[in-house]
Design a protein around this motif. Structure first.
Motif, PDB file in Angstrom:
ATOM      1  N   LEU A  31       0.810  -1.049  -0.111  1.00  0.00           N
ATOM      2  CA  LEU A  31      -0.052  -0.008   0.070  1.00  0.00           C
ATOM      3  C   LEU A  31       0.794   1.587   0.109  1.00  0.00           C
ATOM      4  N   PRO A  32       0.153   2.405  -0.124  1.00  0.00           N
ATOM      5  CA  PRO A  32       1.144   3.844  -0.397  1.00  0.00           C
ATOM      6  C   PRO A  32       2.113   3.948   0.624  1.00  0.00           C
ATOM      7  N   HIS A  33       1.852   3.385   2.008  1.00  0.00           N
ATOM      8  CA  HIS A  33       2.743   3.911   2.959  1.00  0.00           C
ATOM      9  C   HIS A  33       3.906   2.539   3.179  1.00  0.00           C
ATOM     10  N   ASN A  34       3.911   1.850   2.326  1.00  0.00           N
ATOM     11  CA  ASN A  34       4.812   0.894   2.567  1.00  0.00           C
ATOM     12  C   ASN A  34       6.511   1.117   2.132  1.00  0.00           C
ATOM     13  N   GLY A  35       7.314   0.927   3.103  1.00  0.00           N
ATOM     14  CA  GLY A  35       8.661   1.586   2.867  1.00  0.00           C
ATOM     15  C   GLY A  35       9.287   1.264   1.544  1.00  0.00           C
ATOM     16  N   ALA A  36       9.224   0.098   0.980  1.00  0.00           N
ATOM     17  CA  ALA A  36       9.627  -0.178  -0.217  1.00  0.00           C
ATOM     18  C   ALA A  36       8.864   0.531  -1.457  1.00  0.00           C
ATOM     19  N   VAL A  37       7.921   0.733  -1.278  1.00  0.00           N
ATOM     20  CA  VAL A  37       7.109   1.651  -2.340  1.00  0.00           C
ATOM     21  C   VAL A  37       7.668   3.141  -2.047  1.00  0.00           C
ATOM     22  N   VAL A  38       7.957   3.658  -1.086  1.00  0.00           N
ATOM     23  CA  VAL A  38       8.354   4.771  -0.963  1.00  0.00           C
ATOM     24  C   VAL A  38       9.761   4.988  -1.431  1.00  0.00           C
ATOM     25  N   THR A  39      10.429   3.814  -1.322  1.00  0.00           N
ATOM     26  CA  THR A  39      11.766   3.821  -1.847  1.00  0.00           C
ATOM     27  C   THR A  39      12.121   3.730  -3.313  1.00  0.00           C
ATOM     28  N   MET A  40      11.078   2.782  -3.878  1.00  0.00           N
ATOM     29  CA  MET A  40      11.411   2.657  -5.195  1.00  0.00           C
ATOM     30  C   MET A  40      10.728   3.770  -6.031  1.00  0.00           C
ATOM     31  N   LEU A  41       9.822   4.650  -5.571  1.00  0.00           N
ATOM     32  CA  LEU A  41       9.451   5.965  -6.174  1.00  0.00           C
ATOM     33  C   LEU A  41      10.788   6.932  -5.969  1.00  0.00           C
ATOM     34  N   ALA A  42      11.080   6.993  -4.797  1.00  0.00           N
ATOM     35  CA  ALA A  42      12.226   8.021  -4.442  1.00  0.00           C
ATOM     36  C   ALA A  42      13.500   7.943  -5.519  1.00  0.00           C
ATOM     37  N   VAL A  43      13.899   6.603  -5.325  1.00  0.00           N
ATOM     38  CA  VAL A  43      15.063   6.289  -6.407  1.00  0.00           C
ATOM     39  C   VAL A  43      14.600   6.471  -8.027  1.00  0.00           C
ATOM     40  N   CYS A  44      13.680   6.499  -8.390  1.00  0.00           N
ATOM     41  CA  CYS A  44      13.217   6.407  -9.805  1.00  0.00           C
ATOM     42  C   CYS A  44      12.871   7.909  -9.891  1.00  0.00           C
ATOM     43  N   GLY A  45      12.663   8.809  -9.047  1.00  0.00           N
ATOM     44  CA  GLY A  45      12.289  10.132  -9.283  1.00  0.00           C
ATOM     45  C   GLY A  45      10.746  10.285  -9.579  1.00  0.00           C
ATOM     46  N   CYS A  46       9.977   9.258  -9.126  1.00  0.00           N
ATOM     47  CA  CYS A  46       8.566   9.479  -9.392  1.00  0.00           C
ATOM     48  C   CYS A  46       7.537   9.740  -8.295  1.00  0.00           C
ATOM     49  N   THR A  47       6.406   9.760  -8.679  1.00  0.00           N
ATOM     50  CA  THR A  47       5.507  10.323  -7.427  1.00  0.00           C
ATOM     51  C   THR A  47       4.159   9.049  -7.422  1.00  0.00           C
ATOM     52  N   HIS A  48       3.556   8.943  -6.355  1.00  0.00           N
ATOM     53  CA  HIS A  48       2.512   8.083  -6.029  1.00  0.00           C
ATOM     54  C   HIS A  48       1.436   8.335  -7.379  1.00  0.00           C
ATOM     55  N   ARG A  49       0.961   9.495  -7.627  1.00  0.00           N
ATOM     56  CA  ARG A  49       0.369   9.880  -8.719  1.00  0.00           C
ATOM     57  C   ARG A  49       0.587   9.306  -9.938  1.00  0.00           C
ATOM     58  N   GLU A  50       2.146   9.436 -10.280  1.00  0.00           N
ATOM     59  CA  GLU A  50       2.387   8.967 -11.522  1.00  0.00           C
ATOM     60  C   GLU A  50       2.314   7.607 -11.838  1.00  0.00           C
ATOM     61  N   SER A  51       2.782   6.807 -10.763  1.00  0.00           N
ATOM     62  CA  SER A  51       3.318   5.216 -10.895  1.00  0.00           C
ATOM     63  C   SER A  51       2.675   4.330 -10.079  1.00  0.00           C
ATOM     64  N   TYR A  52       1.787   4.921  -8.879  1.00  0.00           N
ATOM     65  CA  TYR A  52       1.214   3.818  -8.040  1.00  0.00           C
ATOM     66  C   TYR A  52       0.311   2.712  -8.740  1.00  0.00           C
ATOM     67  N   LEU A  53      -0.410   3.200  -9.788  1.00  0.00           N
ATOM     68  CA  LEU A  53      -1.569   2.375 -10.193  1.00  0.00           C
ATOM     69  C   LEU A  53      -0.744   1.221 -10.853  1.00  0.00           C
ATOM     70  N   ASP A  54       0.366   1.542 -11.542  1.00  0.00           N
ATOM     71  CA  ASP A  54       1.157   0.214 -12.069  1.00  0.00           C
ATOM     72  C   ASP A  54       1.790  -0.576 -10.953  1.00  0.00           C
ATOM     73  N   ILE A  55       2.141   0.146 -10.077  1.00  0.00           N
ATOM     74  CA  ILE A  55       2.684  -0.960  -8.910  1.00  0.00           C
ATOM     75  C   ILE A  55       1.588  -1.677  -8.394  1.00  0.00           C
ATOM     76  N   VAL A  56       0.459  -1.189  -8.165  1.00  0.00           N
ATOM     77  CA  VAL A  56      -0.815  -2.114  -7.727  1.00  0.00           C
ATOM     78  C   VAL A  56      -1.192  -3.274  -8.490  1.00  0.00           C
ATOM     79  N   MET A  57      -0.982  -2.881  -9.982  1.00  0.00           N
ATOM     80  CA  MET A  57      -1.383  -4.055 -10.823  1.00  0.00           C
ATOM     81  C   MET A  57      -0.129  -5.011 -10.693  1.00  0.00           C
ATOM     82  N   ALA A  58       0.949  -4.498 -11.139  1.00  0.00           N
ATOM     83  CA  ALA A  58       2.197  -5.296 -10.812  1.00  0.00           C
ATOM     84  C   ALA A  58       2.588  -6.101  -9.837  1.00  0.00           C
ATOM     85  N   ALA A  59       2.295  -5.515  -8.476  1.00  0.00           N
ATOM     86  CA  ALA A  59       2.638  -6.093  -7.335  1.00  0.00           C
ATOM     87  C   ALA A  59       1.463  -6.574  -6.439  1.00  0.00           C
ATOM     88  N   ILE A  60       0.380  -6.011  -6.524  1.00  0.00           N
ATOM     89  CA  ILE A  60      -0.689  -6.292  -5.587  1.00  0.00           C
ATOM     90  C   ILE A  60      -1.709  -7.315  -6.335  1.00  0.00           C
TER      91      ILE A  60
END
Length: 478
Positions: free
Chosen positions: A429-458
Motif C-alpha cells: 500500500l502507499p505507506h509501504n517503505g519499499a514503495v516509498v523507496t522505489m518511487l524516490a530512487v526512480c524520481g517518480c510520485t505516487h500519482r504517476e506510478s502507483y496504479l502500475d505498482i498496484v497491478m504489478a505487485a498487488i
C-alpha cells in the motif's frame, strides 16, 4: 468492546505515524501500551513481560538471517557483481525490451539473496538509462522494479532466501522449499500478469506518442520508513564501495547460484541425514530439527556464498573491512523494527479482546487457508510490511492453525506458502517503505506510478494467492 477498540487504535497508530516517518522502534511499544490500556491490562507488565520476551525471541531466532543477508547484499554490491548482472541483462535484452530487462535483473539478484534495497539503488540507474533509450515512460520503472524484486522472488519461488520465506518455518516446521509446485505456479502467474500489464501500458504510451519524460531527481527517503520490516538499512548503501572493476558475468552470478544450491542440498539431503536428537534436551531449547533446520540451511547457504564472494573478488573491494562492517550494521535497524512489531503482536494476542479477533478470523468461510490468507493480508496492509504483518499473524494464530492442520490433515507446507504469498499482497500500500523507496530512487510520485505498482505487485499476487488456495484445497500441497 473497549479492548477491541484498543487493538484497532494500536494498529491505526502504527499505520498512520509510520507513514509520517515515525520509527517503529517507538511506535510498536506505544501501540501495545494503547491496546493494553483500553483492555484494562497493566501496561508496564505487558511491556517488560510480554512485549520484550517476544521481541527478543524473534531476534534470537532470525538475527543470523538478517545479518548474513544484509552482509551478502552489501558484498554483492561492493564487489560490482550486482552491476555486472545489470549490465549483462542490459546488453542481452537491450532498450527494446527495457521492462523485461529490469524485471529479469531484479528477479535474478533477489532470488539469489541480494536485499531488494540494494537492488533498488543499483538497478534504478540501469533502468533509467534503458527506459530513456527505448522511449519507455519513466513512470513505469517503479512497477518494473517492484515486479522483479518484491513479488514472486520474495514470496513464491521455492527456496528463496527472503526473510519472508523464512518466518513461517519455526511456526510450521517447514523448509524454504515448502510447496514448490504451487510456488512455481504462483510465480508464473505473478510474472505473467505483471509483465502483461506493463507491456500493455507501454503500448498505450507509445500510441499516444509519450516518451521517457523529463528527468527528475529522486526525493529524500526516510531511513526509518524505508527500512521498516526489511532486511537492509538504506543508510549503509553509500559506505565503502568497489574500485569500479566488475567481475565477468559467470563470476558475478556464481554466489547467487550457490545460495540456492547450498540451501537445497542442506535442506533436502545433508540436515535430514544427520542425528539431531540432542536438540530435544533442555540445554538446546527442547526443540526439533524441523523448527530450526530451515533457518540453519539459509544461514549456511548465505555464509558459504559470502566466503566465496570475498575469495573471488578480494581486489575489487575498495575497503573490505568497511564493506563488511556496513553490511553487518545494515541488519540492525530492520530486525529491531520487525522484532518490535512481533512484540506488539504478542501483547495483542495476550489481551482478552483478541478472542473476538481469533473467532472472527477462524469463522471466515472457505476453510483455514482462506482464514490464514485474510489475517495475514489485513495485518500486512495495516503495518505496511510483509514480514511484520505475517509475523504478527503467526505469533497470534500460528499455534491455532497448526492444531487445525493436525486435526484435519492439512499439510503445514501448504500453510507456509499461503502465508508467505498473502504477506506480499496488500503490504504494498502507499505507506509501504519499499514503495516509498522505489518511487524516490526512480524520481517518480505516487500519482504517476502507483496504479502500475498496484497491478504489478498487488493484483498479480492476489490472483496467484487465490490460485494457490484453490489448487491447494483441491489437490493438497505439491
Amino acid at each position: 468492546m473497549l479492548g477491541l477498540l484498543g487493538i484497532l487504535l494500536g494498529l491505526a497508530l502504527i499505520m498512520v505515524l509510520a507513514f509520517r516517518s515515525w520509527t517503529i522502534l517507538l511506535l510498536a511499544p506505544l501501540a501495545a501500551a494503547v491496546a493494553a490500556l483500553f483492555s484494562g491490562q497493566p501496561m508496564l507488565a505487558h511491556w517488560t513481560q510480554t512485549f520484550m520476551p517476544a521481541a527478543a525471541g524473534f531476534v534470537a531466532q532470525f538475527f543470523p538471517l538478517f545479518l548474513l543477508g544484509a552482509l551478502f547484499g552489501k558484498l554483492m554490491d561492493d564487489s560490482g557483481s550486482v552491476s555486472a548482472i545489470a549490465d549483462y541483462m542490459t546488453r542481452r535484452l537491450g532498450p527494446s525490451r527495457a521492462i523485461l530487462a529490469v524485471v529479469a535483473a531484479g528477479a535474478m539478484v533477489t532470488y539469489g539473496g541480494v536485499s531488494l534495497f540494494v537492488a533498488f539503488f543499483v538497478l534504478a540507474p540501469m533502468g533509467q538509462a534503458l527506459f530513456k533509450a527505448g522511449s519507455v515512460p519513466r513512470r513505469l520503472l517503479p512497477a518494473a522494479l517492484a515486479l522483479g524484486t518484491s513479488t514472486f522472488t520474495m514470496s513464491a519461488m521455492p527456496g528463496t532466501p527472503a526473510i519472508q520465506n523464512a518466518i513461517p518455518m519455526p511456526f510450521f516446521g517447514t523448509t524454504p522449499f515448502a510447496a514448490p509446485g504451487l510456488g512455481i505456479i504462483a510465480s508464473i502467474i505473478m510474472a505473467a500478469i505483471g509483465l502483461g500489464w506493463l507491456s500493455f501500458r507501454e503500448r498505450q504510451a507509445k500510441a499516444r506518442g509519450e516518451g521517457y519524460g523529463a528527468a527528475e531527481k529522486g526525493t529524500a527517503v526516510s531511513r526509518e520508513l524505508a527500512s521498516t520490516a526489511r532486511e537492509f538499512d538504506p543508510a549503509e548503501i553509500s559506505r565503502a564501495g568497489s574500485w569500479g572493476g566488475r567481475p565477468p558475468i559467470g563470476l558475478a552470478i556464481l554466489p547467487l547460484v550457490l545460495v540456492v544450491v547450498v540451501n537445497l542440498i542442506l535442506t533436502q539431503f545433508v540436515l535430514p541425514s544427520m542425528d539431531f536428537d540432542f536438540l530435544s534436551q533442555p540445554a538446546w531449547g527442547e526443540t526439533t530439527l524441523s523448527a530450526v533446520g530451515g533457518v540453519w540451511s539459509v544461514a549456511l547457504a548465505l555464509l558459504v556464498a559470502c566466503i566465496v564472494l570475498v575469495a573471488m573478488n578480494r581486489r575489487r573491494f575498495r575497503n573490505l573491512r568497511e564493506s563488511i562492517d556496513s553490511g553487518a550494521t545494515a541488519a540492525v535497524l530492520p530486525i529491531m523494527s520487525v522484532a518490535s512489531l512481533v512484540g506488539f503482536g504478542a501483547v495483542v494476542a495476550a489481551l482478552p479482546a483478541f478472542e473476538m479477533v481469533r473467532d472472527w478470523v477462524l469463522g471466515i468461510g472457505g476453510g483455514p487457508l482462506v482464514s490464514l490468507a485474510v489475517a495475514t493480508n489485513i495485518l500486512a496492509a495495516l503495518t505496511g510490511s510483509a514480514s511484520g504483518g505475517m509475523t504478527i499473524a503467526l505469533q497470534a494464530l500460528g499455534p491455532t492453525f497448526m492444531q487445525i492442520a493436525s486435526d484435519t490433515g492439512l499439510d503445514p507446507a501448504l500453510m507456509h506458502r499461503v502465508a508467505v504469498i498473502a504477506s506480499g499482497t496488500l503490504d504494498s500500500l502507499p505507506h509501504n517503505g519499499a514503495v516509498v523507496t522505489m518511487l524516490a530512487v526512480c524520481g517518480c510520485t505516487h500519482r504517476e506510478s502507483y496504479l502500475d505498482i498496484v497491478m504489478a505487485a498487488i493484483v498479480s499476487a492476489l490472483v496467484a494467492l487465490v490460485a494457490v488456495i484453490v489448487l491447494g484445497t483441491a489437490f493438497g500441497s505439491f
